[in-house]
Design a protein around this motif. Structure first.
Motif, short mmCIF file in Angstrom:
data_model
loop_
_atom_site.label_atom_id
_atom_site.label_comp_id
_atom_site.label_asym_id
_atom_site.label_seq_id
_atom_site.Cartn_x
_atom_site.Cartn_y
_atom_site.Cartn_z
N UNK A 180 0.81 -1.22 0.00
CA UNK A 180 0.00 0.00 0.00
C UNK A 180 0.84 1.27 0.00
N UNK A 181 2.11 1.16 -0.37
CA UNK A 181 2.96 2.35 -0.36
C UNK A 181 2.49 3.39 -1.38
N UNK A 182 1.96 2.92 -2.52
CA UNK A 182 1.49 3.88 -3.52
C UNK A 182 0.18 4.54 -3.08
N UNK A 183 -0.69 3.79 -2.41
CA UNK A 183 -1.92 4.39 -1.87
C UNK A 183 -1.59 5.40 -0.78
N UNK A 184 -0.64 5.07 0.09
CA UNK A 184 -0.24 6.01 1.13
C UNK A 184 0.29 7.30 0.53
N UNK A 185 0.96 7.19 -0.60
CA UNK A 185 1.44 8.38 -1.30
C UNK A 185 0.27 9.28 -1.71
N UNK A 186 -0.79 8.67 -2.24
CA UNK A 186 -1.95 9.45 -2.65
C UNK A 186 -2.60 10.12 -1.45
N UNK A 187 -2.73 9.40 -0.34
CA UNK A 187 -3.31 10.00 0.86
C UNK A 187 -2.48 11.18 1.33
N UNK A 188 -1.14 11.03 1.27
CA UNK A 188 -0.24 12.13 1.67
C UNK A 188 -0.46 13.35 0.77
N UNK A 189 -0.59 13.12 -0.52
CA UNK A 189 -0.84 14.22 -1.45
C UNK A 189 -2.16 14.92 -1.13
N UNK A 190 -3.21 14.13 -0.87
CA UNK A 190 -4.51 14.70 -0.53
C UNK A 190 -4.42 15.51 0.75
#
Length: 669
Positions: free
Chosen positions: A559-569
């Motif tokens: 889920x590292x790529x999903x965590x990246x999206x959450x960080x961006x949001x």
């Protein structure tokens, strides 16, 4: 002009706000000399001056509910555009968010949709009715419909509303428009000479406050009150009991039904109720929702006797009329008695026409366009890099052997060839994978290969991102592929909208699966519940990537790529999804995403993400908790565009059952 109208329902049925507004608006456009075509889920067979069709349907297991119908309507328009028979202008009923796909295609710069004006008309949107109908608004099919209603309002060029109250309830500002009287085909200002029945028109649902009316009327009937109440409209499910609202009323007021004091009549779509039903009737109205309320509007224009429970929309239609009463059974009872014994005055002056409202959103011609996010972020690029755009592709690689050549071939066969391609080898130790690295140098000498000791995909991807020099950076796992149009479409969107930080698309699975995963724009609150974008393959502004797009090492288990999206949001960035499968995702039996799919691992990883970004989760806690309670753990949900439940199928099945039971007539117990 060639006018198309998209709507859930189309019929001259005064009990159905959505159907009757679509009907009258289509005929109004026809009278202006336009050619009119309607795409609707339910079409009345008695259409005379306009063509109404259901869209042609196909097998799309990746879509359900509103997304299913919105996609097929959009495909119908696309086919017409390709054959030169497309619309010059499109009107979309806001209800159910059926304009979502059309508008998403247009805003993501599909060449055949870019220059078609789209105007939306709210009649009875879920945004204004779910609460009054006691419907679980966070159940995914309902919730997504309301989100798409919001998006339709945001993304349309204009909002045409017949009510200032409705406009304010939807959070819009007012302007000018056509008169509501232009849509009234017949206006009879002479009220009936006498009253011989009570009448309620509209869906048989909790919002009608029929329960309150029956509470008020029951003592009158027990004393010999001679007037029957006829309730005419479509049946609806009552979520609290999982039966129809009519069935629940029968159980609560059995004597009223067995004595025949109330008749509930189901509407037949092919024999709709017309305005003549108002003759010799006292219309009772109870809906508090600020919706179109066509029966009340029509009764007001025809000077028909009315009693309406007080609400802002009722006051807007009736003004200071003595027909407005508070929702108190004793007062309601007294007013009913007074109204039926008082002969209505003939020739009552017609009320002034209420101007609808045209609320302009970001139009096509605006100098600086912003993408119409439902919940915009605060990060806006100072430049969109139209003149000096450069693109880097970053590919982490570990023991994938020759699969990387499928990925690289897709990069160099793209319509937009990147300026830089970086492959980061995360310490591959298998002979075929090491050989592949040397083969890359021979086949693609422009590719920069960086070799590091094995430290995981997080480190490899971050290293490549830091080395990338492009203004835009495209991510790609070494076993996935781009569609030839993917990079060009993504970069065009980033160049066009400064409030878009990253772009993705729907996903086409291949190798071990042939399905499609439909995504949507990356914005809260849904993004905090479940991912909506192909996060391992986005194209992103390099500044946003370095500010909030690098993955954390503690996400090495997945889920590292999903965590990246959450960080961006969380940092105020927003992302857009092209509603077409332009990204190919290989489904391997031994991939991390496959081997990590068990509850304990996912629960742990979601906990890590929530703790790391506690502030944004706290900001949207109510919505995220509502989605969790209604739909279960996020890792068991596929996509909001394909919810497990479908209120549209339920509605169609309910209508079919009711019409089969009594052929559209009285369905007394």
């Amino acid at each position: 002009m060639n006018i198309w109208i998209l709507s859930p329902r189309y019929a001259p049925d005064i009990t159905d706000d959505t159907a009757i507004l679509t009907w009258h608006f289509a005929h109004y456009q026809k009278q202006q000399g336009h050619h009119v075509r309607i795409l609707a889920i339910s079409c009345c067979s008695k259409s005379e001056s306009a063509i109404c069709d259901r869209p042609r349907l196909s097998l799309t297991p990746h879509l359900n509910s509103t997304a299913y119908w919105a996609w097929h309507m959009t495909q119908e328009i696309l086919h017409a555009q390709e054959t030169g028979a497309g619309p010059d202008k499109i009107y979309v009923l806001t209800d159910w968010g059926l304009g979502q796909m059309l508008l998403q295609e247009r805003w993501t710069l599909h060449p055949l949709f870019r220059n078609i004006p789209v105007i939306t008309l709210p009649a009875r949107p879920f945004l204004l009715t779910l609460k009054d109908n006691l419907i679980p608004r966070y159940r995914l099919d309902y919730w997504w419909a309301t989100e798409m209603e919001r998006f339709t309002i945001q993304a349309s060029d204009a909002v045409l509303s017949l009510s200032l109250v409705m406009t304010e309830a939807l959070g819009l500002s007012d302007a000018h428009g056509i008169s509501a009287s232009d849509l009234m085909s017949v206006v009879d200002t002479n009220g009936p000479a006498h009253i011989d029945r009570l009448l309620m028109l509209g869906p048989v649902e909790p919002a009608s406050r029929l329960e309150l009316w029956l509470t008020a009327l029951l003592p009158l009937w027990e004393q010999g009150f001679p007037y029957t109440l006829e309730v005419i409209g479509a049946p609806s499910l009552f979520s609290v009991t999982q039966s129809t609202y009519h069935d629940w009323l029968v159980k609560k007021f059995p004597r009223a039904f067995t004595q025949g004091w109330i008749k509930v009549i189901n509407n037949d779509p092919d024999n709709p109720v017309t305005e003549d039903i108002l003759s010799s009737s006292l219309l009772l109205h109870g809906t508090p929702s600020p919706v179109l309320s066509w029966p009340l509007l029509l009764a007001s224009y025809r000077s028909a006797p009315v009693l309406a429970l007080d609400s802002a929309r009722v006051r807007e239609i009736l003004g200071g009329d003595d027909a407005i009463i508070p929702p108190v059974p004793a007062l309601m009872r007294d007013m009913v008695q007074e109204k039926v014994t008082k002969i209505p005055a003939a020739g009552k002056e017609q009320p002034p026409a209420m101007p609808p409202v045209i609320t302009i959103t970001d139009c096509i011609d605006t100098a600086q366009k912003m993408f119409p996010f439902v919940r915009p972020g605060d990060k806006i690029a100072t430049t969109t890099h139209k003149e000096n755009r450069t693109l880097s592709v970053v590919m982490p690689y570990y023991n994938l052997g020759s699969l990387i050549f499928d990925a690289l071939d897709s990069v160099f066969q793209s319509r937009l060839i990147p300026d830089e391609v970086i492959v980061v080898d995360d310490g591959s130790d298998q002979a075929d994978s090491i050989d592949a690295l040397y083969e890359i140098a021979r086949r693609y000498p422009v590719v920069q290969v960086i070799r590091t000791p094995n430290r995981g995909i997080v480190h490899a991807r971050n290293l490549g991102a830091k080395k990338a020099a492009g203004t835009f950076v495209a991510l790609l796992d070494a076993d996935d592929k781009y569609h030839p149009d993917y990079l060009a479409r993504c970069c065009d969107i980033l160049e066009t909208y400064p409030n878009v930080a990253f772009v993705g698309s729907w996903v086409q699975y291949f190798d071990g699966n042939e399905g499609i995963w439909p995504g949507w724009n990356a914005e809260p609150p849904y993004l905090l519940y479940h991912n909506t974008i192909n996060s391992s393959g986005i194209v992103i502004r390099r500044r946003a990537l370095l500010d909030a797009g690098l993955s954390h090492q503690d996400m090495a288990y997945g889920l590292e790529d999903y965590e990246t999206i959450v960080h961006l949001i969380a940092k105020g960035y927003r992302g857009v999804v092209i509603p077409e499968p332009l990204f190919d995702y290989r489904v391997r039996s031994n991939s991390r995403s496959k081997s990590n799919r068990h509850d304990a691992r996912w629960i742990y990883l979601y906990d890590v993400i929530r703790e790391r970004h506690a502030r944004v989760f706290s900001q949207y806690a109510e919505e995220v908790m509502g989605l969790l309670n209604a739909n279960g753990p996020q890792y068991r949900v596929n996509s909001p565009l394909c919810p497990d439940q479908d209120f549209i199928k339920d509605w169609m099945a309910l209508l079919e059952s009711a019409n089969t039971k009594d052929h559209g007539r009285d369905f007394l117990p």
